[in-house]
Design an enzyme around this catalytic site. Structure first.
Site: not given
Ligand code: 76R
Length: 249
Positions: A145-147, A149, A172
């Site tokens: 899915y797309p999203m 902020r 998060h």
């Molecule tokens: O650097 C990293 O990857 C670790 C910290 C982290 C960031 C910066 C991280 C971890 N995410 C990051 C950024 Mn994420 N993520 C999503 C979704 O449905 C929803 O509400 C959100 C959809 C999921 C399911 C998910 C999973 N993440 C982001 C960003 C960019 C945001 C920005 O820059 O503004 C988005 C859009 C986003 C969305 N995230 C994790 C996960 C999971 C499972 C982790 C833990 C991964 C790990 O450490 O192994």
């Protein structure tokens, strides 16, 4: 002025969704259908060689529901290669039976919210490179899915200071890490590339884990106050060897 965050960008990504033209598929002769299945098999064989050489990755799932029949996710170092893959699929015999359903263009993205450790640029680390150029897991289920902020009134992600955004994303990530081994995620950035700001691709062995992680994340401030979501696509893995059976009529 609010500071943007530096991103690390990896392979380009194309989510390519197709509907099978079942009516013409059924009208086609057995020889034509065999030719079509063979053409797809040959393409996948070629793509697998690229993946084995570490120059890209791809995965194919059957979409559940009426939004499409197939979802291909392609990752390649350049946009040209993505476009070539799309075109070669269109030109193949199988392509005659595929109708466009949806597509999404983005690039694998990680952000540098965390301060560099001992002055080392995280982008130079092998583990970062592995995440920017990931071999997609061939897990049983996909959710895409797309999203965006949010950018409205008091809820404007783009007017928050960087340290405030970093803290929210850290919270998060703690939710995300609880799903280690159950959900594997690839975040792709699409600002300037497609209609939304990010693509979220999740893989799981158990589809219920998609609902659990997405639901739990809805309560994290970064999603509850700043998340806007597009259309969801969910699918079941279609391994290469199962394609003939799937297309049997
Ligand atoms: O650097 C990293 O990857 C670790 C910290 C982290 C960031 C910066 C991280 C971890 N995410 C990051 C950024 Mn994420 N993520 C999503 C979704 O449905 C929803 O509400 C959100 C959809 C999921 C399911 C998910 C999973 N993440 C982001 C960003 C960019 C945001 C920005 O820059 O503004 C988005 C859009 C986003 C969305 N995230 C994790 C996960 C999971 C499972 C982790 C833990 C991964 C790990 O450490 O192994």
């Amino acid at each position: 002025m609010v500071e943007a965050v530096e991103t690390m960008d990896g392979w380009y990504s194309l989510h390519d969704l197709r509907t099978i033209d079942w009516s013409s598929w059924k009208l086609a002769s057995e020889a034509e259908r065999k030719e079509a299945i063979d053409s797809l098999d040959q393409l996948i064989a070629k793509w697998e060689t690229v993946e084995e050489a570490g120059n890209g990755s791809q995965v194919l799932h059957k979409v559940v529901g009426q939004k499409a029949d197939l979802i291909f996710m392609f990752l390649r170092p350049t946009m040209e290669e993505l476009s070539d893959m799309e075109t070669e699929l269109n030109k193949s015999k199988m392509g005659e039976f595929l109708l466009p359903a949806h597509s999404y263009v983005s690039v694998v993205e990680l952000s540098k919210y965390r301060p560099a450790k001992d002055g080392v640029d995280p982008e130079t680390l092998p583990e970062t490179q592995k995440r920017l150029k990931p071999i997609l897991p061939k897990w049983e289920h996909i959710c895409f899915y797309p999203m965006d902020r949010r950018r409205s009134g008091e809820e404007n992600w783009y007017t928050l200071e960087k340290d405030v955004r970093a803290k929210m994303l850290y919270e998060h990530s703690k939710t995300g890490r609880k799903y280690a081994g159950k959900v594997s995620q690839v975040i792709t950035g699409s600002i300037g590339l497609d209609d939304w700001e990010w693509g979220v691709t999740l893989f799981a062995h158990e589809p219920l884990q998609f609902k659990k992680i997405v639901y739990e994340m809805r309560f994290d401030e970064v999603s509850s106050r700043y998340g806007e979501f597009g259309e969801f696509f969910v699918g079941n893995l279609l391994p290469r060897e199962d394609i003939p059976k799937y297309l049997e009529v």
